[in-house]
Motif scaffolding. Structure first.
Motif: not given
Length: 787
Positions: A543-557
């Protein structure tokens, strides 16, 4: 927001009908409910425990408040005590755990009195760490009157190193997961020899979750376990527990390789369940190609979770993605703060990728009632006891009816009435289901699909087995008919070497590291805060290419981060905390080549085919979408390497004559094929135990291998996962439902509810709705009878 807030935890529990009535107040809210199903309460039927169950165990069960077992619990125990592997496939909260625990505890108690040796042992396998931890707590409480005769212990990646030796030497009820069995226990079987020599039972909980590639891997791990047990002279009985499933004995036999008896009659009582189907309203916004856009299931679920928390209704909202769970919790917390500043702290998110201590704390808070609401991924779906919940909100169809009922069953576990609400996403399957409730409530649950003979699955397990004990031809019976044919390939690749009559693993590397049994395609990518170096969590490699690519928004807690750089060489995504007013969605392109056609059936002049293909995929850009509304703000190009996948696919072709009969001209052809492809992918989870993200598709007006207009739907895992094969065998029903879903949509030219796809690499262009309906109709006219 609820118009008349009720203080949380105040007064008696409201009925599920009353809770739904409060949620539906107002003309616009009431119109969102497309169907309400009332499942009446059911009276339970008792039986007596088998005579072989030790009286001390029966007394311990009585001290827990259970005077007599339900009939299905007693029957399960009878089979187990007779040495017959058995699967109990009954509803949520029907007491499946006690059905297998009674014979296991009785046998462990017998073994504790053995004059020599450590006595009997049992192994418990759960698909998630959370479930194993929850089951240890339950076993400790139940077995407390038995003293030290029962010594439950968790052995997984979170177990401290200093505890592991104690578990190996003294634990007699070891709770773990297939991953740890694969990587930690079987490769070190010599250190587990006394435990394995005494192994009497293997419990496989939530066995319906072992499907697709993951299930195929687990099937081979279990075969390796059986082989090692035989080496130490044991032949454990397998006790499997499943949510209600079609043909559970058949699936359990495929999983274990052993004959399995099934118990499917649920004799436990059940409270009333009110199940509402909820469709978010259309907005004034327009999406790709000017299509109308519905309010997102994420926003709608956040509203419902907020309203339920204000009412004091204890709720879990199940969400499909990690990001969705974080976002729903964040929105609900913000809105609750406007009502009562004490409420935001009583709503949280729960998902995979959290650190172990974070997961345990959330599980405790939910169990003891400190939390009123939880937005959770399916990491919490599987069996964790959260007794006392009043309601479940399901944000989007979870992919199978089995998972739907599993999630709905989380509420009402203490026997009281419960409310379940399925909130439709803006996609073909969800839209179809909320307007065709009979597809949910009048149909049996699906069969579990897995393929242990997949060579991409089997080959690394043969290597792992050879590293554990040299492989001989006699082992091929255990590992399946494809095993013998793979040995020359493994020898040619210098993975195995034949000496005399056995194959040996001769490399320095660990053979168990050849494969990730969850089919994630490599080690997980670590998400690291760039400024501090702090590890926030992980994401699967696939899933890395689609979820943590450069510029991706990532939510944690509840905190938003933007990915600064994805380092594929070191498997690290560097992120910085930020608050952008948008989310991100990756875009990709796909090409496909036919490698081999296994089966081909005439459909009129066209053909329906099944076989092997090679798919080349590349993530090329990402979209920025406005939070809540989903409005597209812009697109950014990416430079990521292509990835190649050899897998299994179903495909169909049409001829010029069929196109003429369907009145599809050359200008419409690409859009008609593309629309049919999108909709068929969206509808396949209704016929195979898959998620639309488990499968992919390609449509081409003139494919170089078929020389005809062709639509492909393929498994998104190396070697296939069984989904495309299931699609091939149910093609007439699958494509009929696809045509009906497109035809019944109210939009004029196509929208996310029918033919647009959230993962389309071409920006949902071209699409031709009417052409797709006519084309599918013409194709189905040629379908052979009985297909």
């Amino acid at each position: 927001m609820a118009s008349n807030p009720v203080p949380p935890d105040a007064g008696a529990r409201p009925s599920p009908g009353m809770i739904l009535e409060r949620l539906a107040r107002g003309a616009t809210r009431a119109a969102r409910i497309t169907h309400t199903e009332h499942l009446p309460p059911r009276i339970g039927r008792h039986a007596d425990w088998p005579e072989q169950i030790r009286p001390e165990v029966i007394d311990a069960i009585r001290s827990a408040g259970i005077e007599r077992p339900w009939a299905h619990q007693a029957r399960t125990s009878e089979h187990a005590l007779r040495g017959e592997s058995v699967v109990v496939a009954t509803g949520t909260a029907s007491g499946k755990s006690l059905a297998y625990l009674a014979p296991v505890l009785s046998t462990l108690l017998d073994g504790s009195e053995a004059p020599n040796g450590r006595g009997a042992t049992a192994l418990y396998l759960a698909p998630t760490k959370a479930l194993a931890a929850d089951q240890r707590r339950a076993v400790r409480e139940l077995a407390a009157p038995l003293g030290t005769a029962v010594r439950p212990a968790v052995y997984d990646g979170d177990t401290p190193v200093e505890e592991r030796e104690w578990v190996r030497q003294y634990g007699n009820y070891v709770l773990t997961n297939p991953d740890m069995l694969h990587r930690g226990i079987l490769p070190a079987h010599a250190r587990w020899s006394s435990f394995l020599r005494a192994l009497r039972y293997v419990v496989i909980d939530e066995c319906h979750s072992y499907r697709g590639v993951f299930g195929s891997h687990v099937a081979q791990v279990i075969r390796r376990l059986r082989r090692i047990c035989a080496r130490y002279g044991s032949e454990p009985v397998f006790l499997l527990a499943s949510a209600t499933a079609a043909k559970p004995a058949q699936a359990a036999t495929r999983l274990t390789g052993l004959p399995v008896v099934e118990i499917t009659e649920d004799t436990s009582p059940r409270g009333e369940l009110v199940f509402a189907l909820w469709e978010p309203p259309l907005t004034e916004l327009h999406g790709e190609q000017g299509a109308p856009v519905r309010r997102t299931a994420t926003a709608e679920t956040a509203d419902l979770l907020t309203d339920l928390a204000v009412q004091g209704v204890r709720t879990v909202a199940f969400v499909r993605s990690r990001r969705g769970a974080e976002l729903i919790a964040l929105i609900a917390q913000e809105r609750l703060a406007e009502v009562d500043r004490s409420l935001p702290g009583r709503v949280a998110a729960y998902r995979g990728g959290y650190l172990p201590e974070e997961r345990r704390a959330l599980e405790r808070a939910l169990h003891n009632g400190d939390l009123l609401g939880l937005a959770a991924t399916t990491a919490l779906e599987l069996g964790v006891d959260v007794s006392g919940l009043d309601a479940v909100v399901i944000a989007g169809y979870p992919g199978t009816r089995a998972s739907l009922w599993q999630q709905a069953g989380r509420a009402g576990r203490s026997g009281q009435g419960a409310l379940a609400v399925l909130v439709a996403r803006d996609d073909p399957l969800d839209t179809y289901l909320v307007h065709h409730p009979e597809a949910l409530f009048d149909q049996p649950v699906e069969s579990t699909v897995l393929d242990p003979d997949n060579p991409y699955v089997l080959a690394p397990h043969l290597c792992a087995a050879a590293a554990e004990l040299p492989l001989t031809e006699s082992d091929f019976v255990l590992f399946g008919p494809a095993a013998g044919g793979l040995m020359p390939q493994l020898e040619a690749a210098n993975l195995l070497r034949r000496r005399a009559r056995a194959w040996h693993w001769t490399r320095r590397e660990r053979a168990a590291d050849l494969t990730d049994i969850r089919g994630q395609g490599g080690p997980p990518v670590q998400i690291v805060e760039a400024g501090t170096g702090r590890l926030l969590g992980t994401v699967d490699a696939a899933a890395a290419h689609t979820t943590v690519h450069d510029g991706a928004v990532h939510l944690h807690q509840g905190r938003t981060h933007v990915v600064q750089h994805l380092d594929l060489a070191d498997n690290v995504a560097l992120v910085e905390e930020a608050s952008p007013p948008y989310s991100t969605t990756a875009r990709d392109t796909t090409a496909i080549a036919v490698l081999e056609t296994d089966t081909e059936i005439p459909w009129g002049d066209g053909r329906l085919c099944f076989g092997s293909v090679e798919v080349t995929n590349q993530v090329v850009s990402f979209l920025r979408r406005k939070l809540i509304t989903g409005e597209i703000l812009g697109e950014t190009k990416l430079d990521l390497p292509p990835r190649t996948l050899r897998t299994r696919a179903v495909w169909w072709t049409v001829t010029e004559d069929q196109l003429d009969a369907a009145r599809v001209n050359p200008e419409q052809l690409g859009g008609a094929l593309h629309a049919a492809e999108h909709a068929s992918i969206g509808m396949l989870p209704l016929f195979a135990t898959c998620d639309r993200w488990d499968i992919g598709g390609v449509s081409i007006p003139l494919h170089p291998d078929t020389l005809l207009p062709t639509v492909f739907v393929y498994d998104g895992h190396p070697g296939g996962a069984g989904f495309a094969e299931r699609a091939f065998h149910t093609a007439a029903a699958w494509l009929t439902a696809t045509r009906d879903a497109i035809a019944s949509c109210e939009c004029e030219a196509g929208c996310p509810s029918c033919i647009q796809s959230p993962k389309c690499g071409n920006g949902n262009d071209p699409l031709h709705k009417r052409g797709a309906i006519r084309l599918l109709g013409e194709l189905l006219r040629g379908a052979p009878r009985g297909t």
